[in-house]
Design a protein around this motif. Structure first.
Motif, mmCIF file in Angstrom:
data_model
loop_
_atom_site.group_PDB
_atom_site.id
_atom_site.type_symbol
_atom_site.label_atom_id
_atom_site.label_comp_id
_atom_site.label_asym_id
_atom_site.label_seq_id
_atom_site.Cartn_x
_atom_site.Cartn_y
_atom_site.Cartn_z
ATOM 1 N N THR A 1 -3.154 -2.583 11.933
ATOM 2 C CA THR A 1 -4.218 -3.419 11.369
ATOM 3 C C THR A 1 -4.686 -4.455 12.375
ATOM 4 O O THR A 1 -5.889 -4.692 12.542
ATOM 5 C CB THR A 1 -3.726 -4.106 10.088
ATOM 6 N N ARG A 2 -3.748 -5.069 13.077
ATOM 7 C CA ARG A 2 -4.110 -6.079 14.081
ATOM 8 C C ARG A 2 -4.919 -5.470 15.225
ATOM 9 O O ARG A 2 -5.707 -6.158 15.868
ATOM 10 C CB ARG A 2 -2.849 -6.761 14.615
ATOM 11 N N ALA A 3 -4.725 -4.177 15.472
ATOM 12 C CA ALA A 3 -5.470 -3.490 16.531
ATOM 13 C C ALA A 3 -6.803 -2.943 16.029
ATOM 14 O O ALA A 3 -7.522 -2.278 16.781
ATOM 15 C CB ALA A 3 -4.634 -2.359 17.114
ATOM 16 N N GLY A 4 -7.105 -3.215 14.755
ATOM 17 C CA GLY A 4 -8.383 -2.782 14.218
ATOM 18 C C GLY A 4 -8.343 -1.495 13.426
ATOM 19 O O GLY A 4 -9.384 -1.028 12.944
ATOM 20 N N GLY A 5 -7.164 -0.894 13.276
ATOM 21 C CA GLY A 5 -7.038 0.343 12.527
ATOM 22 C C GLY A 5 -6.969 0.102 11.028
ATOM 23 O O GLY A 5 -6.701 -1.014 10.569
ATOM 24 N N VAL A 6 -7.188 1.164 10.268
ATOM 25 C CA VAL A 6 -7.217 1.085 8.808
ATOM 26 C C VAL A 6 -6.386 2.230 8.243
ATOM 27 O O VAL A 6 -6.425 3.354 8.756
ATOM 28 C CB VAL A 6 -8.669 1.197 8.280
ATOM 29 N N VAL A 7 -5.625 1.948 7.182
ATOM 30 C CA VAL A 7 -4.877 2.980 6.465
ATOM 31 C C VAL A 7 -5.509 3.156 5.092
ATOM 32 O O VAL A 7 -5.693 2.176 4.365
ATOM 33 C CB VAL A 7 -3.385 2.615 6.320
ATOM 34 N N GLU A 8 -5.852 4.398 4.757
ATOM 35 C CA GLU A 8 -6.515 4.691 3.493
ATOM 36 C C GLU A 8 -5.769 5.774 2.735
ATOM 37 O O GLU A 8 -5.270 6.731 3.341
ATOM 38 C CB GLU A 8 -7.955 5.148 3.731
ATOM 39 N N ALA A 9 -5.715 5.632 1.414
ATOM 40 C CA ALA A 9 -5.118 6.655 0.562
ATOM 41 C C ALA A 9 -6.143 7.758 0.343
ATOM 42 O O ALA A 9 -7.090 7.596 -0.427
ATOM 43 C CB ALA A 9 -4.688 6.052 -0.768
ATOM 44 N N ARG A 10 -5.999 8.856 1.040
ATOM 45 C CA ARG A 10 -6.919 9.982 0.957
ATOM 46 C C ARG A 10 -6.117 11.266 1.031
ATOM 47 O O ARG A 10 -5.338 11.470 1.964
ATOM 48 C CB ARG A 10 -7.911 9.961 2.122
ATOM 49 N N GLU A 11 -6.312 12.138 0.081
ATOM 50 C CA GLU A 11 -5.643 13.429 0.144
ATOM 51 C C GLU A 11 -6.544 14.417 0.871
ATOM 52 O O GLU A 11 -7.720 14.584 0.518
ATOM 53 C CB GLU A 11 -5.322 13.956 -1.250
ATOM 54 N N VAL A 12 -5.994 15.061 1.887
ATOM 55 C CA VAL A 12 -6.748 16.018 2.703
ATOM 56 C C VAL A 12 -6.310 17.431 2.329
ATOM 57 O O VAL A 12 -5.116 17.740 2.322
ATOM 58 C CB VAL A 12 -6.511 15.766 4.208
ATOM 59 N N THR A 13 -7.291 18.275 2.011
ATOM 60 C CA THR A 13 -6.993 19.679 1.707
ATOM 61 C C THR A 13 -7.571 20.623 2.750
ATOM 62 O O THR A 13 -7.275 21.806 2.750
ATOM 63 C CB THR A 13 -7.551 20.054 0.321
ATOM 64 N N ASP A 14 -8.403 20.077 3.648
ATOM 65 C CA ASP A 14 -9.028 20.900 4.691
ATOM 66 C C ASP A 14 -9.206 20.032 5.930
ATOM 67 O O ASP A 14 -10.028 19.113 5.936
ATOM 68 C CB ASP A 14 -10.371 21.434 4.190
ATOM 69 N N VAL B 1 11.260 -1.459 6.919
ATOM 70 C CA VAL B 1 10.772 -2.615 7.679
ATOM 71 C C VAL B 1 9.911 -2.153 8.849
ATOM 72 O O VAL B 1 8.830 -2.692 9.108
ATOM 73 C CB VAL B 1 11.949 -3.469 8.183
ATOM 74 N N HIS B 2 10.373 -1.120 9.554
ATOM 75 C CA HIS B 2 9.659 -0.669 10.747
ATOM 76 C C HIS B 2 8.304 -0.063 10.395
ATOM 77 O O HIS B 2 7.303 -0.307 11.087
ATOM 78 C CB HIS B 2 10.518 0.358 11.500
ATOM 79 N N LEU B 3 8.246 0.717 9.321
ATOM 80 C CA LEU B 3 6.974 1.325 8.934
ATOM 81 C C LEU B 3 5.965 0.260 8.524
ATOM 82 O O LEU B 3 4.777 0.351 8.857
ATOM 83 C CB LEU B 3 7.199 2.326 7.799
ATOM 84 N N ALA B 4 6.437 -0.767 7.813
ATOM 85 C CA ALA B 4 5.542 -1.865 7.441
ATOM 86 C C ALA B 4 5.067 -2.614 8.684
ATOM 87 O O ALA B 4 3.894 -3.021 8.779
ATOM 88 C CB ALA B 4 6.251 -2.818 6.478
ATOM 89 N N TRP B 5 5.955 -2.784 9.660
ATOM 90 C CA TRP B 5 5.575 -3.456 10.899
ATOM 91 C C TRP B 5 4.554 -2.630 11.669
ATOM 92 O O TRP B 5 3.573 -3.172 12.203
ATOM 93 C CB TRP B 5 6.828 -3.704 11.752
ATOM 94 N N LEU B 6 4.748 -1.317 11.712
ATOM 95 C CA LEU B 6 3.786 -0.452 12.396
ATOM 96 C C LEU B 6 2.406 -0.556 11.754
ATOM 97 O O LEU B 6 1.382 -0.626 12.447
ATOM 98 C CB LEU B 6 4.257 1.001 12.356
ATOM 99 N N ARG B 7 2.384 -0.567 10.429
ATOM 100 C CA ARG B 7 1.099 -0.659 9.740
ATOM 101 C C ARG B 7 0.425 -1.995 10.042
ATOM 102 O O ARG B 7 -0.794 -2.062 10.256
ATOM 103 C CB ARG B 7 1.304 -0.479 8.235
ATOM 104 N N GLY B 8 1.222 -3.065 10.101
ATOM 105 C CA GLY B 8 0.656 -4.357 10.464
ATOM 106 C C GLY B 8 0.145 -4.371 11.890
ATOM 107 O O GLY B 8 -0.922 -4.941 12.178
ATOM 108 N N ARG B 9 0.858 -3.740 12.793
ATOM 109 C CA ARG B 9 0.420 -3.677 14.193
ATOM 110 C C ARG B 9 -0.878 -2.881 14.296
ATOM 111 O O ARG B 9 -1.775 -3.248 15.071
ATOM 112 C CB ARG B 9 1.527 -3.040 15.038
#
Length: 312
Positions: free
Chosen positions: A139-152, A129-137
């Motif tokens: 998003t409301r602040a203008g941030g974006v979460v993207e599925a990207r694998e980083v190797t460098d 619940v908390h992680l979903a709430w953080l992601r919503g917060r």
């Protein structure tokens, strides 16, 4: 990557450290993206028991300050438990003593010695619940979460890159000082237990704790150093249930709902620092929180955000 670095901040990692750091940055007006191979629901943070308490984290003086900063946030969030996943719950740390803890303990409201340990009313966080709430917060602040694998990390196209990859930092930085400490939990139907309980040795591979969460009871646990296995071990699960039932006999008949395993990102000290990249951009590290990522999340996030935008 363009020759002109972006003024954007990219946070690598979507566990509790990554999301909380991204929220602090976005609410301070920065353009923020979170890049992660796995969304929050699949991170170690989602498996955690969720009890606020500095556990297996160094250095203690800094960890204590980060934990207290986070405690103040969680106490406020507990006013909206259904939304934030944060509740204040009574419980006992059996065998714990105030004189064995750092100076931070004296500033925990209501923490007191009892006959067999320390009692307190502490935040218990329902992590999904908390992680979903953080992601919503975020998003409301203008941030974006993207599925990207980083190797460098140096190839991430942002003016500042924030490394919140937890155990992944071992290979990504690379930092061989980051090591797994395996934790196994058993999730059972709650037979009516409303308080948390721990009996945990900081050097033992086995511990006993029970944490009530909405609709379930989490039983633990283990702290197996350098064990990379994510498969629940049936014998370990049976031992966990037996230890917890010795404390609360009604647990022995509780129906098992699930088994969980997470790998804590242990390090001899949390790495929270700004590192210049060869092209003049900055890499901010925020990882190595051991068994206390939830406990120190907001304190570390604020410090990391300060390193993203250091004072002139």
């Amino acid at each position: 990557m363009s020759s002109e670095p972006s003024d954007e901040v990219i946070v690598v990692g979507s566990g509790i450290a990554g999301l909380t750091t991204a929220v602090v940055l976005a609410e301070a007006g920065r353009r923020v993206r979170v890049w992660a191979r796995d969304f929050a629901e699949r991170t170690t943070s989602a498996v955690a028991g969720g009890l606020w308490w500095p556990y297996r984290i160094e250095p203690e003086p800094l960890a204590g300050a980060w934990a207290l900063a986070s405690l103040a946030v969680y106490e406020d969030l507990a006013d909206r438990p259904e939304e934030t996943g944060v509740r204040l719950v009574d419980g006992v740390h059996r065998g714990a003593r105030l004189d064995e803890l750092g100076e931070w303990a004296a500033r925990v409201p209501g923490l007191r010695a009892e006959a067999d340990g320390l009692a307190a009313r502490l935040p218990v966080i329902d992590m999904p619940v908390h992680l979903a709430w953080l992601r919503g917060r975020l998003t409301r602040a203008g941030g974006v979460v993207e599925a990207r694998e980083v190797t460098d990390l140096t190839a991430v196209p942002a003016g500042v890159v924030v490394n919140c990859t937890g155990l992944g930092a071992r290979s990504l930085v690379p930092d061989p000082a980051v090591r797994p400490v395996r934790g196994q939990l058993v999730v059972v139907e709650n037979p009516g237990i409303t308080t948390w309980f721990t009996c945990v040795g900081h050097t033992s591979a086995a511990s006993t704790y029970l944490v009530p969460q909405p609709g379930r009871l989490l039983l633990g646990g283990t702290a197996e150093e350098d064990d990379w296995s994510l498969e629940p071990d049936p014998a370990t699960a049976a031992a966990i249930v037996a230890r917890c039932a010795a404390v609360r006999p009604e647990i022995s008949g509780a129906r098992i709902l699930a088994h969980r395993v997470g790998l804590r990102p242990a390090r001899q000290a949390v790495r929270l620092e700004r590192q210049p990249l060869p092209d003049g951009r900055a890499l901010v590290h925020n990882y190595g929180h051991g068994g206390a990522g939830i406990t120190v999340a907001w304190g570390c996030a604020r410090e990391a955000a300060g390193l993203v935008s250091p004072a002139a």
